[in-house]
Design an enzyme around this catalytic site. Structure first.
Site, PDB file in Angstrom:
ATOM      1  N   GLU A 151       0.844  -1.193   0.000  1.00  0.00           N
ATOM      2  CA  GLU A 151       0.000   0.000   0.000  1.00  0.00           C
ATOM      3  C   GLU A 151       0.883   1.248   0.000  1.00  0.00           C
ATOM      4  OE1 GLU A 151      -4.188   1.039   2.088  1.00  0.00           O
ATOM      5  OE2 GLU A 151      -2.547   0.678   3.468  1.00  0.00           O
ATOM      6  N   GLY A 188       2.006   0.353  11.737  1.00  0.00           N
ATOM      7  CA  GLY A 188       1.617  -0.583  12.781  1.00  0.00           C
ATOM      8  C   GLY A 188       1.296  -1.946  12.220  1.00  0.00           C
ATOM      9  N   ALA A 189       0.613  -1.962  11.068  1.00  0.00           N
ATOM     10  CA  ALA A 189       0.214  -3.224  10.455  1.00  0.00           C
ATOM     11  C   ALA A 189      -0.326  -2.939   9.061  1.00  0.00           C
ATOM     12  CB  ALA A 189      -0.843  -3.930  11.302  1.00  0.00           C
ATOM     13  N   GLU A 215      -3.269  -4.709   6.107  1.00  0.00           N
ATOM     14  CA  GLU A 215      -4.407  -5.614   6.016  1.00  0.00           C
ATOM     15  C   GLU A 215      -4.371  -6.552   4.821  1.00  0.00           C
ATOM     16  OE1 GLU A 215      -5.907  -1.643   4.092  1.00  0.00           O
ATOM     17  OE2 GLU A 215      -4.571  -2.236   5.721  1.00  0.00           O
ATOM     18  N   ASN A 216      -3.218  -7.098   4.470  1.00  0.00           N
ATOM     19  CA  ASN A 216      -3.178  -8.063   3.381  1.00  0.00           C
ATOM     20  C   ASN A 216      -4.223  -9.153   3.629  1.00  0.00           C
ATOM     21  OD1 ASN A 216      -0.666  -6.745   2.567  1.00  0.00           O
ATOM     22  ND2 ASN A 216       0.274  -7.911   4.231  1.00  0.00           N
ATOM     23  N   GLU A 238      -6.964  -4.403  11.798  1.00  0.00           N
ATOM     24  CA  GLU A 238      -6.650  -5.153  10.575  1.00  0.00           C
ATOM     25  C   GLU A 238      -7.712  -6.208  10.292  1.00  0.00           C
ATOM     26  OE1 GLU A 238      -4.397  -3.743   8.855  1.00  0.00           O
ATOM     27  OE2 GLU A 238      -3.908  -2.468  10.561  1.00  0.00           O
ATOM     28  N   GLU A 275      -9.757   3.288   6.282  1.00  0.00           N
ATOM     29  CA  GLU A 275      -9.041   3.513   7.534  1.00  0.00           C
ATOM     30  C   GLU A 275      -9.937   4.047   8.645  1.00  0.00           C
ATOM     31  OE1 GLU A 275      -6.448   2.082   7.791  1.00  0.00           O
ATOM     32  OE2 GLU A 275      -5.831   1.830   5.715  1.00  0.00           O
TER      33      GLU A 275
END
Length: 845
Positions: free
Chosen positions: A126, A265-266, A268-269, A300, A322
């Site tokens: 992303e 932080g992470a 979302e794959n 996520e 988001e």
């Protein structure tokens, strides 16, 4: 970053011409330490005779074959695009390239563990970086099915969006052939590979399917990975979201992978979420960080529905992803886990971020104008996440909780595996709530700025005779909005400020009368936006402010305290309250605060106030007193408590006298001990940094500490400590390394920038002002976006907070009208200096 942009108009035209069926991507990760082989076969339909392009960033393209016709890569491949002419109704495109590993956290990141020399890979795509791993139509509304085939060392774990198949092994090498994914956007595809340690489990979805679960981390961190807790929060999140979204989990499995040197932080794959491995706790962390990890896990997970199952058409609706995940993860954390005060955390942390971002010159509507990829990159900000999440909380209050969840469930069913725009969501919410939302959307989502709410109260000395809510807006963003909010009345009872009356209502216009409050005894504290339902700054009336300042620590409800903390902080940032008064307020009340994130956020604001906002003429004395008081609070705190831990950490960051140095040294070598406080590895680094900050330690001590902790965490801590060295030579060395050494990975650069900013004597940075402005244009043009942003923000000499720095910044802006994304970063930096100067002026009065 020349030649890597994509405009919205180009994306719209390509979407009109092309529909993608599938990708077959074969990756060979055994080629070398610098590149990997990437072979992509794309099947797509197109308008016959049309021309378009496919995206690819690669070191070398070996082959391009379109519909059986070989094209010369030297002719059709340039910068980040492969030109495709003479398309047919049905097309097959084959591209073979050498793609590069990165050390920037973009594309396919390669990390070598200093503990054991093992190689770990993970993807981060992303916004526009799947093109760094394979050839792709890089835009969210060209969804397709992806099938990955990966060749790698046989002993590695290899993870993608589909369940990991049994590999075909040939000696030390193996090949994994993954099943095709559902139709998803390219930016949520994933590859994670390396000798990761894994713990496996499973759960039963609401439709009866068994969903395999996995938690992964590097082998050298596996002893610290509390996988059972991660699985517990995941199960709680699954149950909550499947019930409230009325839609079963949409993918086949759910892996959560904690990876090194992650930028965010992470991510979302789909079915393969990556997290920063700072969430693997090798040392003690604050409860605030523990809670944040839970919120991130659920954030996520919420994306599996909102973002992955249903995806925005273009990045102007990035907020739909988001903001929804921010809101959904917070409500799920509060209602499905043990972290019941998640909305207090949201108020203290996210809304503080949102209010700050929304008052910068670069503020923008929640639905931002996104003309190209560079616009997207700079709009991953506090508006997209925190303001958007706050506005969604207001929308839930506006339409009603049940209607909101019902509308979201209908949205998922109607648009599954598709792409949407904002209006698609609002249509479903209008149907379930009966509220017309076009005007609401225009006022809340399509305009920028934050409103301020005040109470106008008249009384007869005891009883309220009239009550009105006044709403104002800044001159630059004059929108007056409708608010659904609560007003709380608080009174002192037995040493506590407790809420004894609450009214919830719609507020609209510049003045809203509240006749139902007339005739009620005037309380000690009137709290507008009680329960934090809307997004607005609040100002306390004079009597309420006096009560709040005198009895802040006596307010019974954590969320109400957080709202008051936020109001006073906001008044300090706006130069309405003297910064030195804010310092005293914090130091006198923070010991009674019970919420870890409120403590953490407030102490960070204390640091900002001390270092930037107080009058420079009195700053040294206030700095010394603040550190002294923090140590006193640490000594008085409950043994082993989160507050004790935080007071010590912030004391180390503000230490500034010989006595402070003696305390830090004593804590580090064991001569001084606090009951319940262990000086573990990470806290030891923070104490060492405090010594370096004061010139009481240097390269020799840093090297010795690194020898004892030669891990990724240790190397990052050492980089930060070296950049903290309190000499002009030390700051110059840090500056030059970050600017010139392109071999430094993202995490080292990020930590070096933090150390560079850490200074008790800000004048050490003065000689670097001119050098900074001489370098940033080259940094922007030569580095990847993330690295450029990290360097430009991280090396800006903000601690100077002087008129001279402001003038130098304005001069650069006058001389450099382009590029807009770079200018935005510099404009935001200037805004921070100007706010600090206004606060300093206020502190003198």
């Amino acid at each position: 970053m020349p030649g890597e942009n994509l405009t919205r108009l180009e994306a719209q035209e390509r979407q009109r011409l092309v529909e993608v069926a599938s990708y077959d991507v074969a990756l060979d990760l055994t080629v070398s330490d610098e590149v990997f082989s990437s072979a992509t076969t794309v099947r797509f339909s197109a308008e016959p005779g049309a021309s378009t392009f496919i995206d690819l960033i690669a070191r070398r393209v070996h082959k391009v074959v379109l519909n059986g016709r070989a094209l010369d890569p030297r002719t059709v491949f340039a910068e980040s695009r492969v030109q495709l002419d003479g398309l047919r109704e049905q097309n097959v495109l084959e591209i073979l390239a050498d793609a590069e590993y990165t050390n920037t956290g973009e594309g396919l990141h390669r990390f070598v563990d200093p503990v054991d020399g093992e190689v770990y890979l993970y993807s981060q795509f992303e916004v526009p970086d799947s093109r760094r791993m394979f050839a792709v139509f890089e835009q969210p509304d060209l969804k397709a099915s992806f099938r990955f085939t990966v060749t790698a060392p046989a002993r590695w774990q290899v993870v993608s969006n589909s369940p990991t198949p049994e590999p075909v092994v040939s000696g030390d090498i193996a090949t994994w052939s993954f099943a095709p994914t559902p139709r998803i956007s390219s930016y949520i595809t994933a590859l994670v590979a390396g000798p990761y340690d894994v713990v496996r489990s499973e759960l039963t979805s609401s439709d009866g399917r068994t969903i395999p679960l996995g938690v992964f981390c590097r082998a050298s961190l596996s002893e610290y990975m509390d996988a059972d807790y991660v699985f517990e929060k995941t199960r709680q999140g699954f149950a909550y979201f499947e019930e409230h979204f009325d839609y079963p989990y949409p993918f086949e499995k759910y892996d959560q992978l904690f990876v090194p040197e992650f930028n965010a932080g992470a991510m979302e794959n789909a079915g393969a979420v990556t997290f920063t491995e700072t969430y693997v706790f090798r040392s003690k962390v604050t409860d605030a960080v523990k809670e944040r990890r839970v919120v991130t896990i659920l954030h996520e997970l919420a994306h599996m529905w909102f973002g992955d199952l249903v995806t925005m058409k273009w990045w102007d609706d990035l907020w739909l992803n988001e903001s929804f995940a921010e809101w959904a993860s917070t409500i799920a954390t509060a209602e499905a886990t043990e972290w019941h005060e998640a909305w207090t955390t949201f108020q203290a942390m996210e809304k503080t971020w949102a209010y700050r971002q929304d008052q910068l010159p670069s503020t923008h509507p929640v639905v931002a104008e996104i003309n190209d990829l560079e616009d997207v990159l700079v709009n991953f900000d506090g508006i997209t996440y925190a303001k958007g999440g706050s506005v969604l909380k207001q929308l839930v209050a506006w339409v009603g909780r049940d209607a909101f969840f019902a509308g979201v469930a209908a949205y998922f069913k109607k648009h599954e595996w598709g792409n949407t725009e904002l209006r698609d969501l609002l249509v479903e919410l209008e149907a379930t709530s009966g509220r017309e939302l076009g005007e609401w959307s225009k006022l809340w989502l399509e305009t920028a700025g934050v409103n301020t709410l005040r109470a106008e109260i008249e009384d007869d000395g005891e009883t309220i005779t009239s009550f009105a809510v006044l709403q104002s807006a800044p001159d630059d963003y004059p929108t007056i909005r409708p608010h659904r909010l609560a007003i709380g009345f608080y009174n002192l009872r037995h040493g506590k400020l407790v809420r004894e009356h609450r009214v919830e209502l719609d507020v609209d216009g510049e003045r809203t009368e509240v006749p139902q409050l007339a005739g009620i005894r005037r309380p000690d504290l009137v709290l507008l936006n009680d329960d934090d339902l809307t997004y607005a700054k609040i100002r306390l009336d004079e009597r309420s402010l006096e009560t709040a300042l005198a009895h802040l620590s006596d307010i019974d409800e954590p969320l109400a305290r957080a709202i008051v903390w936020g109001a006073v902080w906001d008044a300090t940032r706006d130069a309405e309250t003297r910064p030195s008064d804010y310092v005293r307020l914090v130091l006198q009340n923070i010991a009674a605060e019970t919420e870890s994130t409120t403590i953490r956020t407030t102490l960070n604001q204390l640091v900002t106030t001390v270092r930037l906002y107080v009058d420079p003429a009195t700053r040294q004395g206030i700095l010394e007193q603040a550190a002294t008081d923090l140590w006193r609070l640490a000594e008085q705190a409950e043994a082993g408590s989160d507050a004790q831990f935080q007071f010590v950490k912030f004391f180390a960051g503000l230490a500034s006298t010989a006595e402070h140095v003696d305390t830090l040294r004593g804590l580090r070598d064991g001569a001084i001990a606090l009951e319940g406080l262990a000086i573990d590895t990470d806290l030891g680094w923070e104490l060492l940094e405090g010594l370096v900050l004061n010139g009481a330690a240097g390269e020799a001590e840093i090297a010795k500490a690194l020898e004892a902790d030669n891990t990724a965490n240790g190397q990052q801590a050492a980089a930060r400590a070296r950049a903290t060295i309190a000499t002009a030579e030390g700051k110059l060395a840090a500056f030059e390394a970050v600017i010139n050494d392109t071999s430094l990975p993202n995490a080292i650069v990020r930590n070096a920038a933090l150390g560079f900013q850490h200074a008790n004597d800000a004048t050490l940075l003065q000689p670097l002002v001119e050098r900074y402005f001489d370098q940033i244009a080259a940094v922007w043009s030569e580095r990847s976006y993330h690295m450029a942003e990290t360097i430009i923000v991280g090396l800006y000499p903000a601690p100077l907070a002087s008129r001279e720095l402001a003038e130098a910044t304005r001069a650069w802006l006058e001389e450099n009208p382009e590029p807009p994304a770079l200018r935005r970063l510099v404009i935001e930096a200037l805004a921070g200096v100007e706010r600090a100067l206004a606060a300093q002026d206020r502190d003198r009065r």
